[in-house]
Design an enzyme around this catalytic site. Structure first.
Site, PDB file in Angstrom:
ATOM      1  N   ARG A  17       5.723 -13.124   9.134  1.00 23.19           N
ATOM      2  CA  ARG A  17       6.379 -11.865   8.831  1.00 23.19           C
ATOM      3  C   ARG A  17       7.739 -11.807   9.521  1.00 23.19           C
ATOM      4  NH1 ARG A  17       2.706  -8.071   9.071  1.00 23.19           N
ATOM      5  NH2 ARG A  17       4.030  -6.295   9.377  1.00 23.19           N
ATOM      6  N   GLU A  61       0.869  -1.164   0.000  1.00 22.95           N
ATOM      7  CA  GLU A  61       0.000   0.000   0.000  1.00 22.95           C
ATOM      8  C   GLU A  61       0.914   1.225   0.000  1.00 22.95           C
ATOM      9  OE1 GLU A  61      -2.707   0.493   3.317  1.00 22.95           O
ATOM     10  OE2 GLU A  61      -3.430   2.378   2.480  1.00 22.95           O
ATOM     11  N   LYS A  81       4.506   0.893   9.813  1.00 16.67           N
ATOM     12  CA  LYS A  81       4.661   2.129   9.056  1.00 16.67           C
ATOM     13  C   LYS A  81       4.186   3.330   9.865  1.00 16.67           C
ATOM     14  CE  LYS A  81       3.070   0.260   5.149  1.00 16.67           C
ATOM     15  NZ  LYS A  81       2.645   0.013   3.768  1.00 16.67           N
TER      16      LYS A  81
HETATM   17  P1  ATP Z   1       1.629  -1.808   8.209  1.00 19.43           P
HETATM   18  O1  ATP Z   1       3.014  -1.488   8.642  1.00 19.43           O
HETATM   19  O2  ATP Z   1       0.749  -0.612   8.209  1.00 19.43           O
HETATM   20  O3  ATP Z   1       1.054  -3.037   8.855  1.00 19.43           O
HETATM   21  P2  ATP Z   1       2.357  -3.305   5.929  1.00 19.43           P
HETATM   22  O4  ATP Z   1       3.788  -3.240   6.288  1.00 19.43           O
HETATM   23  O5  ATP Z   1       1.593  -4.567   6.064  1.00 19.43           O
HETATM   24  O6  ATP Z   1       1.620  -2.170   6.680  1.00 19.43           O
HETATM   25  P3  ATP Z   1       1.794  -3.325   3.090  1.00 19.43           P
HETATM   26  O7  ATP Z   1       2.082  -2.246   2.143  1.00 19.43           O
HETATM   27  O8  ATP Z   1       0.403  -3.802   3.198  1.00 19.43           O
HETATM   28  O9  ATP Z   1       2.259  -2.740   4.451  1.00 19.43           O
HETATM   29  O10 ATP Z   1       2.767  -4.536   2.831  1.00 19.43           O
HETATM   30  C1  ATP Z   1       3.025  -5.048   1.542  1.00 19.43           C
HETATM   31  C2  ATP Z   1       3.386  -6.490   1.633  1.00 19.43           C
HETATM   32  O11 ATP Z   1       4.521  -6.670   2.463  1.00 19.43           O
HETATM   33  C3  ATP Z   1       2.256  -7.300   2.231  1.00 19.43           C
HETATM   34  O12 ATP Z   1       2.085  -8.466   1.453  1.00 19.43           O
HETATM   35  C4  ATP Z   1       2.755  -7.643   3.600  1.00 19.43           C
HETATM   36  O13 ATP Z   1       2.275  -8.891   4.004  1.00 19.43           O
HETATM   37  C5  ATP Z   1       4.273  -7.654   3.419  1.00 19.43           C
HETATM   38  N1  ATP Z   1       4.930  -7.329   4.676  1.00 19.43           N
HETATM   39  C6  ATP Z   1       4.729  -6.245   5.444  1.00 19.43           C
HETATM   40  N2  ATP Z   1       5.481  -6.297   6.558  1.00 19.43           N
HETATM   41  C7  ATP Z   1       6.191  -7.446   6.495  1.00 19.43           C
HETATM   42  C8  ATP Z   1       7.154  -8.080   7.344  1.00 19.43           C
HETATM   43  N3  ATP Z   1       7.543  -7.532   8.507  1.00 19.43           N
HETATM   44  N4  ATP Z   1       7.665  -9.267   6.959  1.00 19.43           N
HETATM   45  C9  ATP Z   1       7.295  -9.823   5.790  1.00 19.43           C
HETATM   46  N5  ATP Z   1       6.408  -9.281   4.945  1.00 19.43           N
HETATM   47  C10 ATP Z   1       5.851  -8.108   5.282  1.00 19.43           C
END
Ligand code: ATP
Ligand code: MG
Length: 559
Positions: A264, A38, A274
């Protein structure tokens, strides 16, 4: 703390097994994955894991990976984030080719599918406000209550939804909900919201829309439109999977993607949400999203981490389904391993103190040859100047040596790296007793090697630069942003764990002259100090600013 799900490079993981079987069984003839950020912030090291998984699987199985912006919430999304995400995915070494997509490119199709659900009696316009919707939803142990608006006629729903789109109603006044099951054990199925009213311009589609689909309503259908075969996301979406499938089952979608979840990345001594990263930027706790202490790709990139090191890290931690914490020391080790191999060596005195060689003629200069890499003669050598006045690191001198100190003391001897053996004959101090200057003699017979004229061996070797030839530089020593391994623990305010010493700026460092014009993309090992690179924003030819990328060894083991 560390629980590394070990996996050798390129080795198997559960996703590879699934894809292997899908290809063997003929379920798919090729695979299509996607990385779906996003655009509401900068990418961080957790995203790197997801990027490496999605693009890595596509690469290894001869498929393709899309970059898709999941841009369903214009209130938080900006072009700046879109640009930085594209740049950082490329920096990591991945290429989406022609497959740059936006969920918002499908807004018209998604709208038509919402209308389709209404027509099927599977969606309705809700007039309850957000608070009421929450109250009606029930709890994990109690079923929800049906909304009084749930039984609206198809005609009324179509009329209201059309007027929502036309911008007739203010933000928050109505939503469109799926009509599924208010008693479902999975709360995500209790008539989830599909659309909300937001009067805000969108970074990709501008002013075209007054209603925006929810993530859940957009994601799976967008996967289907893009013909994604394996929709890989993090574990928190596991409970959304029945809803993801409900949409695919109840809409005339062109394909049937499958969702798979992995754990994750959680990394010690940092935060990765974020929202919190944005807060650090907005409160001025860091200098920006690309502050070299940030876990963002922009930050670690500016600091000097290489894409190779980040990819090796993602490979090493592997892909599993159980939540684990990775010690940031593992990431740092990957950076060291990469840089040790490639980084040319140089000498830099970070906390200088002058050493005057009294028995060396004033005005004279001579050169020594120094190898650029001790194990790689093919990287060549450079000549370094030696003269009467030198800078050495104040850490390398102790007037009263502690046990085991093998560097310079009054009356002691030390080898200058690639140069002479010198002895210290005296100290000049100010009235307060602060050492201002050291004096010494050199041993002309010790030009090569570590033995004095009379055959004694010298233990300590120190780095140095000729005062007449050195360039003055600013050097920024970065440490961890937080002093606690888990700043998020217990829901406490993570800011109380900020490390007050996360950066130390040394403004009067003395470097080998050639570093005055160092290329920003070159990473150096400053001998005995660590790995450094010129800061790409602040460094100027002639007055360089260096970032310490990582120390030579893990200094935190001791702490
Ligand atoms: P927020 O920090 O607001 O929870 P987000 O980090 O999930 O947001 P997105 O832009 O939705 O932000 O993430 C894009 C992709 O990266 C998604 O498929 C998410 O699952 C993956 N992602 C985000 N954080 C991690 C992480 N710590 N480890 C692995 N994958 C991640
Ligand atoms: Mg997310």
């Amino acid at each position: 703390m560390t629980n590394v799900e070990q996996a050798a490079p390129g080795s198997n993981n559960f996703l590879r097994t699934i894809i292997d079987e899908d290809l063997k069984s003929g379920k798919h003839s090729g695979i299509v994955t996607r990385f779906p950020p996003e655009p509401n912030g900068y990418l961080h090291i957790g995203h790197a894991k997801s990027i490496c998984i999605n693009f890595g699987l596509a690469r290894d199985f001869g498929g393709r990976c899309h970059l898709r912006f999941d841009d369903t919430n214009p209130a938080k999304e900006e072009q700046e984030y879109i640009d930085s995400i594209k740049e950082n995915v490329r920096w990591l070494g991945f290429d989406w080719g022609e497959h740059l997509h936006y969920a918002s490119d499908n807004f018209e199709q998604l709208y038509r599918w919402a209308v389709y659900l209404i027509e099927q009696g599977k969606a309705y316009v809700e007039d309850l406000n957000a608070e009421q919707i929450r109250a009606y939803r029930g709890t994990l142990t109690e079923a929800g209550t049906e909304s009084p608006y749930r039984t609206r006629s198809v005609e009324e729903n179509l009329d209201l939804f059309g007027r929502m789109r036309a911008g007739e109603f203010p933000d928050g006044s109505r939503v469109l909900r799926a009509k599924i099951d208010m008693a479902a054990p999975n709360i995500n199925l209790r008539d989830p919201v599909l659309y909300r009213i937001i009067h805000a311009p969108h970074p990709h589609v501008g002013d075209a829309w007054k209603i925006y689909p929810m993530y859940d309503f957009a994601h799976g259908q967008t996967d289907a439109i893009e013909q994604i075969t394996h929709s890989i996301c993090t574990l928190e979406f596991e409970s959304h999977k029945p809803l993801y499938e409900w949409f695919l089952d109840n809409l005339p979608v062109p394909a049937r993607p499958r969702q798979y979840e992995f754990a994750r990345l959680n990394l010690t001594y940092t935060v990765m949400s974020k929202r919190k990263l944005q807060e650090l930027v907005q409160l001025g706790i860091v200098s920006g999203w690309d502050d070299p202490r940030m876990p963002t790709l922009a930050g670690i990139r500016r600091r000097g981490y290489t894409p190779e090191a980040v990819r090796a890290f993602c490979e090493m931690i592997g892909v599993g389904r159980s939540d684990s914490w990775i010690d940031v020391a593992i990431l740092e080790e990957c950076v060291r391993a990469d840089l040790n191999d490639a980084a040319p060596r140089a000498m830099a005195v970070l906390r200088p103190i002058k050493l005057v060689i009294d028995n060396y003629p004033a005005g004279q200069t001579e050169q020594f040859q120094a190898p650029n890499h001790p194990q790689k003669p093919e990287m060549g050598s450079r000549s370094i100047n030696f003269s009467r006045e030198l800078w050495i690191d104040s850490d390398d001198f102790m007037e009263v040596p502690s046990k085991g100190f093998h560097r310079l003391t009054v009356g002691g001897e030390v080898k200058l790296r690639c140069g002479y053996i010198i002895s210290c004959t005296g100290v000049v101090k100010d009235d307060d007793g602060t050492v201002l200057e050291l004096h010494g003699d050199y041993d002309p017979a010790s030009r090569e090697g570590i033995h004095t004229a009379d055959g004694r061996k010298v233990k300590g070797v120190i780095h140095w630069v000729s005062a007449a030839h050195a360039v003055t530089a600013e050097v920024r020593l970065f440490d961890r942003l937080f002093s606690d391994p888990n700043p998020d623990r217990g829901g406490a305010d993570y800011r109380q764990f900020l490390n007050p010493h996360s950066v130390e700026t040394l403004s009067d460092c003395k470097l080998e002259a050639f570093l005055a014009g160092a290329e920003t993309e070159t990473r150096y090992q400053f001998e005995r100090q660590g790995y450094f690179r010129p800061d790409p924003k602040d460094s100027r030819p002639g007055s360089p600013v260096f970032n310490r990328i990582v120390t030579l060894r893990d200094v935190w083991i001791k702490k």
